[in-house]
Write an enzyme that holds these catalytic residues in place. Sequence first.
Site, PDB file in Angstrom:
ATOM      1  N   GLU B  97       0.830  -1.209   0.000  1.00  0.00           N
ATOM      2  CA  GLU B  97       0.000   0.000   0.000  1.00  0.00           C
ATOM      3  C   GLU B  97       0.868   1.264   0.000  1.00  0.00           C
ATOM      4  O   GLU B  97       0.524   2.262  -0.635  1.00  0.00           O
ATOM      5  CB  GLU B  97      -0.953  -0.017   1.201  1.00  0.00           C
ATOM      6  N   GLU B 117      -4.635  -9.307   3.683  1.00  0.00           N
ATOM      7  CA  GLU B 117      -5.530  -8.943   4.778  1.00  0.00           C
ATOM      8  C   GLU B 117      -6.753  -9.842   4.880  1.00  0.00           C
ATOM      9  O   GLU B 117      -7.230 -10.157   5.975  1.00  0.00           O
ATOM     10  CB  GLU B 117      -5.978  -7.476   4.643  1.00  0.00           C
TER      11      GLU B 117
END
Lengths: 227, 243
Positions: B97, B117
């Site tokens: 990210e 995730e």
Amino acid sequence: MEGFETIIFEKKGQLALITLNRPRVLNIYNVRMRDELYEVLSAIESDSDVHVAIIRGAGEKAFCAGADLSEFLSAPAPTFARHVRWHRDVWGLFLNLPQPVIGALHGYVFGSGIEMAMCCDIRIASEDAVFGLPEVALGFIPAAGATQTVPRAVGPGHALDLLLTGRRVGAQEALAMRLVNRVVPRNDLQVEAEKLAEKIAGYDQGAVRKLKQAVSRGLDLPVGSHP
Amino acid sequence: MNSIVKLECDRGLAVIRLEQDPPGPGLADRLAAICDELNYNTDIRAAVITGSGPVFCGDAATAHGAQAAFSLSTPVASLNCPVIAAINGDAIGIGLELALACDIRIAAGMAHFSLPEIEGGLIPFDGATQRLPRLVGRARAIELMLTGEVITADEALRIGLVSRVVPAEDVLNVALEMGREMAGKASWALRYCKEAVYKGLDRTLAQGLQLEGDLYFLLHTTEDRVEGVKSFKEKRKPEFKGK
């Protein structure tokens, strides 16, 4: 379309052929070309006999190698220059043409050359095509839409890699990042572009124009149906 | 504190080196302070972000769980100069990210990428749900996020997640070379170019074109533009001053 210096405009059946015609200076874009392009595009826009347009460059070396920098720095004050930019919005006109436009790209496709190519709906490049956006290296940014059209075609990552570094990419790399739709041998470029144009010109023109509008205007809108 | 993130500035190029893995809130705070500082320093014309050791930046969700409510991408995305990610090793979870918040990504051939995730019942929490689809398209982005699949650097290159792949030992040097070259360019043009791209993508095309035009004509007031055009006409290298 008499008396043009920088562009050849021809009609071939239902096709409009726009040829950037300053081959001795690699078809670089100048104020005269802007005005002539504006006239040509206005004529195409209101001509229901034109089903598809093709834009290409004259000569062996370039589609268009950028803007004519000899005209830079002699321009009017930025306030007035901005006024002129939107008064005769050639790029807005180009992007909003109702007919599909095919870019037939060969040789140097730099700066304004890429920007004109990105105003097209479909881009065909020949194997010798080289692409680059040198503006930042010259102390400014593109002004014919490249900061908007290039990211929409290839994503912000590839777009910034081209815009911030000014690096040149060949036809195959341009194809891999989807800057162009297809790559053909140099000798086939015109034939392939015309074949494609003829094919589209053979379809129902109401459908073709509505399709172009649905895609280009749709990309500015939310899709609307989500979980 | 300072050892978590190292900052070195040399001739307009800022090099930010992450020295904590997995990253935690302390690293995020320090990174935010550094980015703030760089944004106020108009002498900085480009930045490189890299990791240290075998990873670029690791997975915080595994280490900190759902409590890990910190952001690395927000301060980096706010940088107004071009930012190059030198992805020296794996970029997993928040590490990926962070890379997505940079402008140009150069990856080591041995680097791996994933957003795992979902495996922990979470979703990416530092911008990937927004930045990844805009970068690689919706289909590939949602596949990566829904499966947690690990991809190689070559696959990342193929889908446009990174713009080039080089041997691990060369990553930093390639990024530094690119950064130095950018630091020699006209800094306002670099910043406005970046601004036009990102702000433009959040607007309609017509609005984006207006923004580009406004920024273009604003650059007419800079000395660097005059120098850029003059140097081209005189067939010499430009000397930009950031003015």
